[in-house]
Design a protein around this motif. Sequence first.
Motif, PDB file in Angstrom:
ATOM      1  N   LEU A 640      47.907  37.586  40.014  1.00 18.17           N
ATOM      2  CA  LEU A 640      46.969  38.516  40.639  1.00 18.17           C
ATOM      3  C   LEU A 640      47.429  39.955  40.495  1.00 18.17           C
ATOM      4  N   ALA A 641      48.731  40.175  40.476  1.00 18.12           N
ATOM      5  CA  ALA A 641      49.240  41.540  40.382  1.00 18.12           C
ATOM      6  C   ALA A 641      48.803  42.233  39.103  1.00 18.12           C
ATOM      7  N   GLN A 642      48.438  41.471  38.076  1.00 22.69           N
ATOM      8  CA  GLN A 642      48.028  42.060  36.807  1.00 22.69           C
ATOM      9  C   GLN A 642      46.516  42.234  36.688  1.00 22.69           C
ATOM     10  N   LEU A 643      45.763  41.825  37.706  1.00 29.13           N
ATOM     11  CA  LEU A 643      44.304  41.841  37.612  1.00 29.13           C
ATOM     12  C   LEU A 643      43.701  42.927  38.504  1.00 29.13           C
ATOM     13  N   ARG A 644      42.568  43.457  38.041  1.00 30.11           N
ATOM     14  CA  ARG A 644      41.817  44.435  38.808  1.00 30.11           C
ATOM     15  C   ARG A 644      40.330  44.070  38.737  1.00 30.11           C
ATOM     16  N   ALA A 645      39.538  44.746  39.535  1.00 29.34           N
ATOM     17  CA  ALA A 645      38.113  44.437  39.620  1.00 29.34           C
ATOM     18  C   ALA A 645      37.423  44.539  38.262  1.00 29.34           C
ATOM     19  N   THR A 646      37.888  45.437  37.405  1.00 26.32           N
ATOM     20  CA  THR A 646      37.252  45.617  36.087  1.00 26.32           C
ATOM     21  C   THR A 646      37.452  44.413  35.176  1.00 26.32           C
ATOM     22  N   ASP A 647      38.372  43.521  35.536  1.00 29.34           N
ATOM     23  CA  ASP A 647      38.594  42.320  34.727  1.00 29.34           C
ATOM     24  C   ASP A 647      37.549  41.243  35.000  1.00 29.34           C
ATOM     25  N   SER A 648      36.705  41.429  36.021  1.00 24.38           N
ATOM     26  CA  SER A 648      35.676  40.449  36.348  1.00 24.38           C
ATOM     27  C   SER A 648      34.680  40.332  35.199  1.00 24.38           C
ATOM     28  N   GLY A 649      34.483  39.105  34.717  1.00 21.23           N
ATOM     29  CA  GLY A 649      33.576  38.884  33.599  1.00 21.23           C
ATOM     30  C   GLY A 649      34.176  39.201  32.254  1.00 21.23           C
ATOM     31  N   ARG A 650      35.376  39.744  32.246  1.00 19.15           N
ATOM     32  CA  ARG A 650      36.056  40.051  30.983  1.00 19.15           C
ATOM     33  C   ARG A 650      37.030  38.929  30.642  1.00 19.15           C
ATOM     34  N   VAL A 651      38.053  38.756  31.449  1.00 16.49           N
ATOM     35  CA  VAL A 651      39.031  37.695  31.169  1.00 16.49           C
ATOM     36  C   VAL A 651      39.043  36.632  32.259  1.00 16.49           C
ATOM     37  N   VAL A 652      38.586  36.987  33.453  1.00 19.15           N
ATOM     38  CA  VAL A 652      38.535  36.037  34.565  1.00 19.15           C
ATOM     39  C   VAL A 652      37.226  36.259  35.323  1.00 19.15           C
ATOM     40  N   GLY A 653      36.959  35.378  36.279  1.00 23.04           N
ATOM     41  CA  GLY A 653      35.786  35.540  37.118  1.00 23.04           C
ATOM     42  C   GLY A 653      36.039  36.525  38.244  1.00 23.04           C
ATOM     43  N   PRO A 654      35.025  36.760  39.088  1.00 20.74           N
ATOM     44  CA  PRO A 654      35.140  37.794  40.121  1.00 20.74           C
ATOM     45  C   PRO A 654      36.098  37.459  41.251  1.00 20.74           C
ATOM     46  N   LYS A 655      36.341  36.188  41.516  1.00 28.37           N
ATOM     47  CA  LYS A 655      37.267  35.857  42.603  1.00 28.37           C
ATOM     48  C   LYS A 655      38.650  36.422  42.311  1.00 28.37           C
ATOM     49  N   ALA A 656      39.188  36.064  41.149  1.00 27.99           N
ATOM     50  CA  ALA A 656      40.540  36.520  40.797  1.00 27.99           C
ATOM     51  C   ALA A 656      40.583  38.020  40.590  1.00 27.99           C
ATOM     52  N   ALA A 657      39.584  38.566  39.896  1.00 31.43           N
ATOM     53  CA  ALA A 657      39.611  39.997  39.591  1.00 31.43           C
ATOM     54  C   ALA A 657      39.567  40.832  40.866  1.00 31.43           C
ATOM     55  N   LYS A 658      38.673  40.487  41.772  1.00 37.40           N
ATOM     56  CA  LYS A 658      38.543  41.304  42.983  1.00 37.40           C
ATOM     57  C   LYS A 658      39.675  41.044  43.966  1.00 37.40           C
ATOM     58  N   LEU A 659      40.210  39.828  43.981  1.00 42.54           N
ATOM     59  CA  LEU A 659      41.395  39.600  44.807  1.00 42.54           C
ATOM     60  C   LEU A 659      42.597  40.350  44.247  1.00 42.54           C
ATOM     61  N   GLY A 660      42.687  40.459  42.904  1.00 37.73           N
ATOM     62  CA  GLY A 660      43.758  41.271  42.325  1.00 37.73           C
ATOM     63  C   GLY A 660      43.647  42.711  42.780  1.00 37.73           C
ATOM     64  N   GLU A 661      42.426  43.249  42.799  1.00 33.10           N
ATOM     65  CA  GLU A 661      42.203  44.611  43.295  1.00 33.10           C
ATOM     66  C   GLU A 661      42.582  44.721  44.763  1.00 33.10           C
ATOM     67  N   LEU A 662      42.159  43.735  45.561  1.00 34.52           N
ATOM     68  CA  LEU A 662      42.483  43.759  46.995  1.00 34.52           C
ATOM     69  C   LEU A 662      43.989  43.644  47.230  1.00 34.52           C
ATOM     70  N   ARG A 663      44.663  42.827  46.415  1.00 35.15           N
ATOM     71  CA  ARG A 663      46.119  42.685  46.597  1.00 35.15           C
ATOM     72  C   ARG A 663      46.828  43.994  46.294  1.00 35.15           C
ATOM     73  N   ALA A 664      46.311  44.756  45.306  1.00 36.06           N
ATOM     74  CA  ALA A 664      46.915  46.047  45.008  1.00 36.06           C
ATOM     75  C   ALA A 664      46.689  47.042  46.146  1.00 36.06           C
ATOM     76  N   LEU A 665      45.520  46.952  46.803  1.00 35.77           N
ATOM     77  CA  LEU A 665      45.180  47.897  47.879  1.00 35.77           C
ATOM     78  C   LEU A 665      45.715  47.460  49.232  1.00 35.77           C
ATOM     79  N   PHE A 666      45.729  46.130  49.477  1.00 36.39           N
ATOM     80  CA  PHE A 666      46.124  45.585  50.789  1.00 36.39           C
ATOM     81  C   PHE A 666      47.116  44.442  50.549  1.00 36.39           C
ATOM     82  N   PRO A 667      48.323  44.765  50.078  1.00 41.47           N
ATOM     83  CA  PRO A 667      49.247  43.712  49.620  1.00 41.47           C
ATOM     84  C   PRO A 667      49.625  42.694  50.690  1.00 41.47           C
ATOM     85  N   LYS A 668      49.630  43.086  51.960  1.00 41.19           N
ATOM     86  CA  LYS A 668      50.026  42.148  53.016  1.00 41.19           C
ATOM     87  C   LYS A 668      48.901  41.191  53.392  1.00 41.19           C
TER      88      LYS A 668
END
Length: 1004
Positions: A640-668
């Motif tokens: 997840l640390a390597q994923l961001r919201a822009t990866d949704s529909g590119r390499v992964v689906g929206p669950k992983a991409a947006k959770l990667g973004e959320l983990r970067a913003l709200f790591p705890k």
Amino acid sequence: MKVAVALRGTWAALRRGLAPVLALALWAPAAPGAGTASPAPEDLASPYPAWIAAMKNAPRGPFTRIRWFCRDGEVLPPGPFACREHGGGYQHGEWTGQVRQLRERGYYIANILAGTDPAAFLDAEPVVDAYAQLLIEKYLINVDDGWILRRARNYRGAIQAEDENAAGRALLTEMVQRSEWIGPRFAALRAGVRLLPHGTPTSAVQRMREQAVVLADRDPGFAELRAKIHGAPDGADAGRVRDYASRLPQAQRAPYLALATLIDEVYRAEPMAGELQRLADNYTAAPWLQALLRDAADALGPDSDAPSRLAASATLLAQLRTHLLRVRSSAVRVELLDLGVALEREFFRAAGDIGPQLAIATRRQRLDWLALAGDAAYGTGLLNTRLHQALHQTVHQTLHQTVHQTVDGQEGDTLSLTAYRDLLRYLGRVPGWGNQALRMQFQSSVATLADIEPRAVHFIPDQLRGSPLLFFSRVLDGLSRDANRLAGVHHRLFGRDIGVGFNALNPGLAQGILHTSVNLDDLTSLRADGIYLLPETVSDLPPVAGILTGGEGNPLSHVQLLARNLGIPNVTVDEALHSELARFDGQRVVLAVSDSGLVELSLWDASWAAIFADSRSTGEVLIEPDLNKLDLSERRFLPLAQLRATDSGRVVGPKAAKLGELRALFPKQVSRGLAIPFGLFFQEVLARPHPGGGGSLFDWMQASYARLGQLPAGSAARNEATERFRAELYDLVVATEPSAAFREALRQACRDTFGENGPGVFVRSDTNVEDLPGFTGAGLNLTLPNVVGFDNLLRSIARVWASPFTARAFAWRQAHMSQPEHVYTSILLLESVASDKSGVMVTQDIDSGRRDVLSVAVNEGLGGAVDGQAAESLRVPLDGGDVRVLATATAPWRRVPDPAGGIRQLPASGADRVLQPAEIAALVDFARVLPARFPAITDERGAPAPADVEFGFVEGELRLFQLRPFLESRRAQGVAYLQGMESRLADAGAIQVDLNQVPRGAEP
């Protein structure tokens, strides 16, 4: 006869439960973590219903013989004082082999209370189900002429009334000492006070209703009077029954005349003042209780009018429940509960006497009566403390908005029509609260017994119709008609206006065949052109035209979000309307639900054709994944640390991409995770050769879709060919064996992400055709919870890869896709989190559209609210204002992770409150900062869209599990007919309603 040594140890243990001494247990052992026992699927074609029918006509019913069951384990033939030398015991019937088998399968019938150890029974794991089935059986005995005891009642010695009364009182006395029974399970406790033998007369109101059912079952001509007695009873019903009986042959009149006498007993003026004074004199150690009883006695005297009696009985009912814990004596607690049953009868009688006065009662008087009926419903356990307080707070806050003014020379207290309708719509939730309170306690057991006795399904509706909510609904219906008349709108049910009974969840317009009897065990039989009355919201619902639900569920579950996105209308329907819907089963109907919650259910006729032709012009949802963005070359496992919201529909689906973004913003707030990208799905599945030759699996898919496209749309040939193709595709994907290189790379990636002995993970499907600007796809594909162990993880991957191609997911999605072969599945492996509570939050009031209010649904345990559970439903202002409670959580189970893998179901606490104030504040804080920190969330037009967030709390700390756009149907919003339903509401805010006036046209 000496009990065999091998059995004695087992039976001695069973003596500690609610069972005949040395008889089999009153419950079957449940599998660890399974909660209540339930029949296996093969039981659906079992002989059990025939066994029940035979017991009804058998001279000995469910018993084979009479025996003494001694305390030391001895079982002896009948005889005077047979157990004297064995520590005492009890004489009663011994179960047949069929009864034993039924009980072992989880059907707890032929219950005997004598010989009960109440404490051990209440401590046993299956107590909730065993107790609920006990009460349902008592109900069946009452309404079905003895049920399986029909002839056994004359079998001497089978049941000893004195022993049953003593055991029933002992059980109730133990229950009232326990906080869970006088707290979250109060509704079930109080049902036991009414149904269990314990030395007090059965409620006359209950007996009146039950005898009316018995007569109507025998005599169809009595059905109309039975409906009157159940729906709008009054003292004159006794004369109506006698008049009916006079037209029957002399030999048939006796049971009807007995019912008329019982009705007289219910409505006979027998003031309670004397009984209340007697009790007050006895309770010298509790001056506060004496004061309550004497105050009520003053208002329940022989000269008291009906409104005074209604107020006094309702108020004392509520006070007795509120203060029950202050009473130390368990015997007195039971005595006060018995008093509550008598007060409920007094409320029922007063409500009947008020009936003729409704036509001349002002709006304010009726609102006061609604509040009192709410008090009575709280006192009888149908509302919990929080909902009772919410009811009164809402009424108080609304009435505080009234303005005293003079209009046309007359003084009055006025309220805007908008506020008046909002209040009544909120109060319209109250009958549903009562229904859900009983469903929480009894629905699972009702469903179990309904397998062998269909009459069991009437248990909950009958309890509701015999409760204070009957009067509540009648008064509310009149006020709602009044408000709708003032607004120029109405609910319509098959050509007639109704005030209450519908609560809209999703707007939309649909036509289809009405189905009112649905087997939830066979959802594959549901058709896309059907409008279905479901007993509850189900997570695996296939695509349908319209949804009517009996249970409230919650509007933020996956299936509700999906239906809302696609414009499928959904309405909860009060139990009182179900029989009317059943009259039109199998007919084509139209279901129209407007954005503000107006509902129309009508038979189809030619006039609807033009309306539906116009509605089609507003456009359908179209799923169009961005294939230019798609990158199938990425074939690494991605933390997840390597994923961001822009990866949704590119390499992964929206669950992983947006959770990667959320983990970067709200790591705890986001746990560890690992994604298996689209490229690995393509490599391991679609790029492999098709077994039939001719290229890869992907090549075969493309060719198959091309052939299907040549067949006439909607034809049987195309439908059959499509299903054959889908089934083959699913079988090919689910049988995938990942390559050795894939397995080793996955093993290393899991070590790197989760550690050497990693935790369980949720294996979540994450496709390129969900959470798109115009399509949510919520809950369509598979999530396997808490998978533990690498081998289990490997086995789960192919199942999740294949899940977009199940019949249900395929049916919901494929009709909306322009390029259906381009469905790619990534997988998110998300570390399991043992949430204390979890749910869904939408950053908008889903009813009003306000963006400064959060909509929240939450339950105890994992996966709260997403699968349609009856959840705590809140509206939370972002400015810190009062939280509005729409429902409290009544799902009977909570889910927790099993350390060995998978999920266990445990009983929910039933607490009034799931989210605590600090947790609500944490959600508000997150919602406030989300728009500024997270990339823009938009709809298909590029406009800002609310966020739909799945969350949990662990020891008060917020966790985030998913974020998607909350999407509503543009089609439903643009249908001219639905807009027309709304148009007359435009000036509602300018209309003033005088609460001191008698409403016109309020009565049916």
